[in-house]
Write a protein that holds these residues in place. Structure first.
Motif, mmCIF file in Angstrom:
data_model
loop_
_atom_site.group_PDB
_atom_site.id
_atom_site.type_symbol
_atom_site.label_atom_id
_atom_site.label_comp_id
_atom_site.label_asym_id
_atom_site.label_seq_id
_atom_site.Cartn_x
_atom_site.Cartn_y
_atom_site.Cartn_z
ATOM 1 N N VAL A 104 5.222 -11.497 -2.290
ATOM 2 C CA VAL A 104 4.724 -12.327 -3.385
ATOM 3 C C VAL A 104 5.857 -12.833 -4.266
ATOM 4 O O VAL A 104 5.832 -13.977 -4.722
ATOM 5 C CB VAL A 104 3.682 -11.558 -4.236
ATOM 6 N N GLY A 105 6.867 -12.010 -4.503
ATOM 7 C CA GLY A 105 7.911 -12.371 -5.457
ATOM 8 C C GLY A 105 9.234 -12.768 -4.867
ATOM 9 O O GLY A 105 10.105 -13.245 -5.580
ATOM 10 N N GLY A 106 9.412 -12.558 -3.562
ATOM 11 C CA GLY A 106 10.687 -12.880 -2.945
ATOM 12 C C GLY A 106 11.637 -11.705 -2.995
ATOM 13 O O GLY A 106 11.233 -10.572 -3.252
ATOM 14 N N ASP A 107 12.916 -11.989 -2.775
ATOM 15 C CA ASP A 107 13.888 -10.899 -2.733
ATOM 16 C C ASP A 107 15.077 -11.121 -3.657
ATOM 17 O O ASP A 107 16.063 -10.421 -3.582
ATOM 18 C CB ASP A 107 14.377 -10.684 -1.299
ATOM 19 N N PHE A 114 8.834 -13.100 -10.900
ATOM 20 C CA PHE A 114 8.035 -14.039 -10.115
ATOM 21 C C PHE A 114 6.734 -13.383 -9.675
ATOM 22 O O PHE A 114 5.667 -13.992 -9.739
ATOM 23 C CB PHE A 114 8.831 -14.532 -8.902
ATOM 24 N N PHE A 115 6.811 -12.132 -9.232
ATOM 25 C CA PHE A 115 5.637 -11.377 -8.798
ATOM 26 C C PHE A 115 4.594 -11.306 -9.918
ATOM 27 O O PHE A 115 3.415 -11.596 -9.701
ATOM 28 C CB PHE A 115 6.072 -9.969 -8.370
ATOM 29 N N VAL A 116 5.023 -10.951 -11.110
ATOM 30 C CA VAL A 116 4.107 -10.823 -12.252
ATOM 31 C C VAL A 116 3.488 -12.172 -12.605
ATOM 32 O O VAL A 116 2.274 -12.283 -12.804
ATOM 33 C CB VAL A 116 4.830 -10.207 -13.471
ATOM 34 N N VAL A 117 4.308 -13.212 -12.657
ATOM 35 C CA VAL A 117 3.803 -14.545 -13.004
ATOM 36 C C VAL A 117 2.852 -15.051 -11.918
ATOM 37 O O VAL A 117 1.819 -15.643 -12.216
ATOM 38 C CB VAL A 117 4.963 -15.535 -13.246
ATOM 39 N N ARG A 118 3.183 -14.798 -10.650
ATOM 40 C CA ARG A 118 2.309 -15.236 -9.561
ATOM 41 C C ARG A 118 0.954 -14.531 -9.620
ATOM 42 O O ARG A 118 -0.093 -15.151 -9.416
ATOM 43 C CB ARG A 118 2.997 -14.979 -8.216
#
Length: 149
Positions: A104-107, A114-118
């Protein structure tokens, strides 16, 4: 004509989802800029996303004013196409064995942000969609639409 609370809340949630999309873009572009610099393809992506976000805000504005076509547009474009564009690639990465954060957030350095916003983005879309098709919203959108010049 007074809006029901569900329409007001759905409008706020749609705005939240769009802003989350903008934040995701900023995080992704920042990561790309740190790693390899911004090339023409990144600028093209930013341009396309800008058009999408502006269009989405316009749809939300018309939705808030009680336009039935805007509600259908939001449902088709953001609830179906947009949500699928966010969820399907992540689901495929999870199926390939990636961790939830990576899928979800990448690496990169901004993976957790990014994970939290997504997740906020996805939650806002799901909640907005549910609210805009609730019983009180359905009754609101069945009323005759105002005539504008």
């Amino acid at each position: 004509m007074e809006q029901p609370e569900t329409v007001k809340h759905a409008t706020l949630l749609w705005a939240t989802a769009i802003i989350a999309g903008i934040v995701e873009t900023v995080l992704a572009v920042s990561e790309i800029a740190r790693e390899s610099g911004i090339d023409a393809g990144v600028w093209m992506n930013i341009g396309v996303r800008s058009v999408v976000y502006i269009g989405a805000f316009v749809l939300v504005g018309f939705f808030a004013r009680g336009r039935r076509w805007a509600r259908i547009g939001l449902a088709l474009l953001l609830s179906v196409v947009g949500l699928a564009a966010m969820v399907v690639p992540s689901a495929m990465q999870l199926a390939d064995g990636e961790s939830l954060i990576a899928a979800v957030g990448g690496d990169g350095d901004a993976a957790i942000a990014f994970f939290v916003v997504r997740l906020l983005h996805i939650a806002a879309v799901l909640l907005a969609t549910g609210l805009m098709f609730s019983a009180s919203a359905n009754a609101h959108f069945r009323k005759p639409q105002p005539v504008t010049a």
